[in-house]
Scaffold this motif. Structure first.
Motif, PDB file in Angstrom:
ATOM      1  N   LEU A  22       0.636  -1.207   0.002  1.00  0.00           N
ATOM      2  CA  LEU A  22       0.140   0.081  -0.193  1.00  0.00           C
ATOM      3  C   LEU A  22       0.675   1.182  -0.163  1.00  0.00           C
ATOM      4  N   LEU A  26      -4.236   2.527   4.596  1.00  0.00           N
ATOM      5  CA  LEU A  26      -5.779   2.248   3.900  1.00  0.00           C
ATOM      6  C   LEU A  26      -6.810   3.178   5.137  1.00  0.00           C
ATOM      7  N   LEU A  56      -8.902  -2.313  -4.778  1.00  0.00           N
ATOM      8  CA  LEU A  56      -7.858  -1.735  -4.133  1.00  0.00           C
ATOM      9  C   LEU A  56      -6.536  -1.558  -5.098  1.00  0.00           C
ATOM     10  N   ARG A  59      -5.355   2.406  -5.338  1.00  0.00           N
ATOM     11  CA  ARG A  59      -5.729   2.575  -4.052  1.00  0.00           C
ATOM     12  C   ARG A  59      -3.133   3.120  -4.145  1.00  0.00           C
ATOM     13  N   VAL A  64      -5.680   8.834  -3.423  1.00  0.00           N
ATOM     14  CA  VAL A  64      -6.520   8.009  -2.689  1.00  0.00           C
ATOM     15  C   VAL A  64      -7.748   7.989  -2.702  1.00  0.00           C
TER      16      VAL A  64
END
Length: 386
Positions: A22, A26, A56, A59, A64
Motif C-alpha cells: 500500500l 488505507l 484496491l 489505491r 486515494v
C-alpha cells in the motif's frame, strides 16, 4: 497491521498499513465493528500473502481519497481565490472517502445534502459543484485509475434548483427552501442621473444630510469605470497606475476572479473620467485627503496587500458605502455588482461585438453565461429575417 476506532457518529474507522504493497495507510469505514473486523481480517490475509485485491489496485495512486485529490490539485494548479476558498471548505467534508467510491449516486447524495441539510442557495451549490468538478477534471486528466470519469459532469440542468421533495424536506425543519436569484437589475436613466447628483454632493430629498463620500473623486471614478468597463469591483480598486494605458485605451488586468489575465478596452467616457480624476489627484484635491500616485496605486483604499481578509474587508466597505449612495439616490435595491450587468448589457445594446469578443472584455470564462443577454439583440436578429 491495522488499528480501529469508533467515531463520534458511531461508525468504525480502520487504518491498514502494509509497506511495499500500500502506498500509504488505507482508511476504511464500516457501520458496525463486526462488519469491519470481518472485512479487515480477510483483507489482511490477502495482504500478508502479497495479494492486493482488485478493488484496491487504484489505491496505488497518490490520489486515494477525495481529500488527497483536493489538496494535490490546490498545490499543483494555480487557482483563483474563489476556488481556493470553496475547496478549502470542502477539504474536511469527506474524511477518508475513497475516489473509487465517487460515482453518480455519491454526487446526487452530496447535492441533496446541500439542499436539504445545509439549505444553500442554488447559486452557492453551483459554485461548490463547479469548483470540485474542475478538481475532478484535473484528476481524470492526470491518468490516475482512482477516478476514470468525472460524475459531476453528468448532473442535469437545474440540478441546484429545489424540487418539490427538497422543499418538503426543508420545510419539515421549519426552514424555507432557497430560490435561484438571478441579478437582472438594470440602472434606469433617471436613477443614474440621481446617483451622479448624490456623488456630486447633492443632499437627497427628505433627508438632513447625504451619505459620507470619503475620497469622493475616487468614488466618482470607480462608479464611472464600473459602468463603462464591466470590470468587477476588486479588479478595479487593485489596479496600479502602470496598468492604465491611456494611449492604447486599455487596462491590463493581471489578477482576476477566474485567474486569467485580460486586456480591457476603455471607452472615451472612461478615459475622460480617468483624466478628470488624475488631474484632481495631481492637484492634491482636499477631498482626496492627501492621497497621491506616489505609491503607484490608482485608488486610495488598497495598500497592495494580497491577503484575502484584507481584500474582502475593502470590498465589504466599498459595497456598503455605495449601497448607502444608491439608497440616497432612491434605488436602494441596486448593488455595485449590478454595474457589471448594466455595463455588459450596454455592450450588447450599443455594439456589434460577438459573444466571444464581449467575453474577452468582461472576463466571463464561459460564453454560455452571456446567453441571458441575447434578448437585447432581438431587433438585430429580426432585421436578418426575410
Amino acid at each position: 497491521m491495522s488499528t480501529k476506532r469508533m467515531r463520534p457518529s458511531g461508525t468504525w474507522e480502520y487504518i491498514i498499513r502494509r509497506k511495499g504493497i500500500l502506498p500509504k495507510p488505507l482508511s476504511l469505514t464500516f457501520d458496525t465493528e463486526e462488519e469491519g473486523d470481518a472485512y479487515v481480517r480477510r483483507l489482511e490475509q490477502m495482504l500478508d500473502a502479497g495479494i492486493l485485491p482488485e478493488d484496491l489496485v487504484a489505491r496505488r495512486s497518490d490520489l486515494v481519497t477525495v481529500e488527497d485529490a483536493i489538496r494535490s490539485y490546490m498545490t499543483k494548479v494555480s487557482l483563483p481565490a474563489s476556488d481556493v476558498s470553496l475547496l478549502n471548505a470542502l477539504v474536511g467534508r469527506w474524511t477518508g472517502q475513497p475516489l473509487t467510491g465517487v460515482d453518480y449516486q455519491w454526487v446526487e447524495s452530496w447535492v441533496k445534502s446541500m439542499k436539504r441539510k445545509d439549505v444553500m442557495a442554488p447559486s452557492t451549490i453551483r459554485h461548490y459543484v463547479g469548483a470540485l468538478a474542475r478538481c475532478f477534471d484535473w484528476v481524470v486528466r492526470s491518468g490516475t485509475p482512482s477516478l476514470a470519469t468525472n460524475p459531476l459532469r453528468l448532473l442535469p440542468k437545474r440540478y441546484a434548483t429545489y424540487t418539490d421533495e427538497d422543499s418538503v424536506a426543508v420545510r419539515a425543519q421549519d426552514k424555507a427552501p432557497r430560490e435561484d436569484e438571478s441579478r437582472d437589475r438594470r440602472l434606469l436613466t433617471t436613477e443614474e442621473a440621481s446617483v451622479r447628483r448624490i456623488l456630486d454632493g447633492e443632499k437627497p430629498e427628505n433627508r438632513q444630510r447625504g451619505p459620507d463620500l470619503n475620497f469622493r473623486p475616487a468614488m466618482v471614478f470607480l462608479f464611472e469605470l464600473g459602468l463603462e468597463s464591466a470590470m468587477r469591483m476588486r479588479e478595479m480598486y487593485t489596479i496600479d497606475l502602470s496598468q492604465f494605458d491611456v494611449a492604447r485605451a486599455t487596462v491590463f488586468l493581471d489578477k482576476t476572479k477566474n485567474g486569467s489575465k485580460r486586456q480591457v478596452p476603455l471607452t472615451t467616457v472612461a478615459i475622460a473620467a480617468f483624466e478628470r480624476y488624475r488631474k484632481l489627484v495631481m492637484a492634491r484635491d482636499a477631498e482626496m485627503r492627501g492621497f497621491a500616485f506616489d505609491s503607484g496605486r490608482l485608488f486610495p483604499w488598497w495598500d497592495g496587500s494580497r491577503d484575502k481578509k484584507v481584500l474582502a474587508g475593502i470590498s465589504v466597505r466599498l459595497s456598503g458605502q455605495f449601497g448607502r449612495i444608491f439608497d440616497a439616490a432612491g434605488c436602494g435595491d441596486f448593488k455595485f455588482h449590478d454595474l457589471r450587468h448594466e455595463a455588459t448589457s450596454r455592450l450588447y445594446e450599443r455594439t456589434s461585438l460577438s459573444d466571444v469578443q464581449i467575453a474577452k472584455i468582461t472576463g466571463h470564462s464561459d460564453t454560455k453565461v452571456l446567453m441571458r443577454y441575447s434578448n437585447l439583440r432581438g431587433s438585430d436578429l429580426a432585421l436578418r429575417l426575410w
